[in-house]
Design an enzyme around this catalytic site. Sequence first.
Site, short mmCIF file in Angstrom:
data_model
loop_
_atom_site.label_atom_id
_atom_site.label_comp_id
_atom_site.label_asym_id
_atom_site.label_seq_id
_atom_site.Cartn_x
_atom_site.Cartn_y
_atom_site.Cartn_z
N LEU A 145 -30.45 -64.40 -22.68
CA LEU A 145 -29.09 -64.27 -23.18
C LEU A 145 -28.11 -65.20 -22.49
O LEU A 145 -26.94 -65.29 -22.89
CB LEU A 145 -28.61 -62.83 -23.00
CG LEU A 145 -28.54 -62.29 -21.57
CD1 LEU A 145 -27.56 -61.10 -21.49
CD2 LEU A 145 -29.91 -61.81 -21.08
N TYR A 146 -28.54 -65.91 -21.44
CA TYR A 146 -27.64 -66.79 -20.71
C TYR A 146 -27.63 -68.18 -21.34
O TYR A 146 -28.35 -69.08 -20.92
CB TYR A 146 -28.04 -66.89 -19.24
CG TYR A 146 -27.93 -65.60 -18.47
CD1 TYR A 146 -26.95 -64.66 -18.82
CD2 TYR A 146 -28.77 -65.31 -17.41
CE1 TYR A 146 -26.84 -63.48 -18.12
CE2 TYR A 146 -28.66 -64.13 -16.71
CZ TYR A 146 -27.69 -63.21 -17.06
OH TYR A 146 -27.59 -62.04 -16.37
N GLY A 147 -26.82 -68.33 -22.34
CA GLY A 147 -26.74 -69.58 -23.06
C GLY A 147 -26.91 -69.34 -24.55
O GLY A 147 -26.68 -68.24 -25.04
N LYS A 160 -34.21 -61.62 -18.02
CA LYS A 160 -33.69 -60.52 -18.84
C LYS A 160 -33.69 -60.93 -20.30
O LYS A 160 -33.42 -62.08 -20.63
CB LYS A 160 -32.26 -60.15 -18.42
CG LYS A 160 -32.20 -59.40 -17.12
CD LYS A 160 -30.80 -58.93 -16.82
CE LYS A 160 -29.88 -60.10 -16.52
NZ LYS A 160 -30.29 -60.85 -15.32
#
Length: 329
Positions: free
Chosen positions: A51-53, A82
């Site tokens: 989810l980071y990006g 994650k």
Amino acid sequence: MPQLVGKEIGSTGYGLMGLTWRPQPQPKEASFKAMKAALEAGCNFWNGGELYGTADFNSLHLLEEYFTKYPEDAEKVVLSIKGGLNNMMPDGSPEGVRKSMDNCLKILNGKKSLDIFEYARVDPKVPIETTLKTLDEEYVKTGKLGAIGLSEVSAATIERAIKVTKIAAVEVEVSLWSMDIFQNGVAETCAKHGIPIAAYSPIGRGMLSGEIKKPEDIPEGDFRRHMPRFQPGTFDKNLELVKELEKIAKQKGCTPAQLAIGWVKHFSEKDGNPTIIPIPGATTEARISENSKDVSLTTQEEAEINEILKSFPIEGGRYGGPGAQLMNG
């Protein structure tokens, strides 16, 4: 030294969470230098997220490129990712598990094994047993995944989870202004079962570094602008705590960030607590160097900080809106 999935977490006992989303990603080479510096400083627990990006470029893509360039570093790193979100909401169904896990493995492209995978949040519509059983039987037992972690869960969920599979770590926010785990049973439960805690945002999402003096210092597009503790009014009240901590840091000869990380680390295995591994975010070599300096606290300094915390209670919740509803799942 603390261990995760059978590997020692470097000489400092710190992790690295420089793989989070930022509104304006820095050049890849700058990120690679920070990642190299992290390993050299003994920070070999790397925490990122699907989810980071964006779907086209998130921390997994960065990792794949890094390990393509530096294949010799792959075995040195304990990688925790994650995932499990669909349109930023958890999907813990077997189909959701497969979609997220297969995507993560596809992006890593065999350049680095996935040591730990954790659902970013518990899906309230799917029993945690269903989610974990799919991860365990289809990925851990088949050798595609090293181990399973949990993120932002309650003590009750941890108890349910360990009946399904071995839990490698529990990730939760821990800092001078996020001490929830010591009151809600999470720290106690993890200690009872020998589960380490990966403590994210030990610098209070940057606030405790002392570098954010006003809400406008937060970049445009940064999600912190929407968080309760960074809103006008509450921000000013929380800044008073930071100012007091800065005084102690100055007397101690360290930076406020180092003091904040040291505060989190000093709880590790103290008074029956579990192993606690701070994972501060960092994007530059200088920040890595600062964060990895080991700062311990004297009994007097601990008492002084406790008094400050009593005098300046934190204003505002950790999350607002839908995010608040998914905490302690």
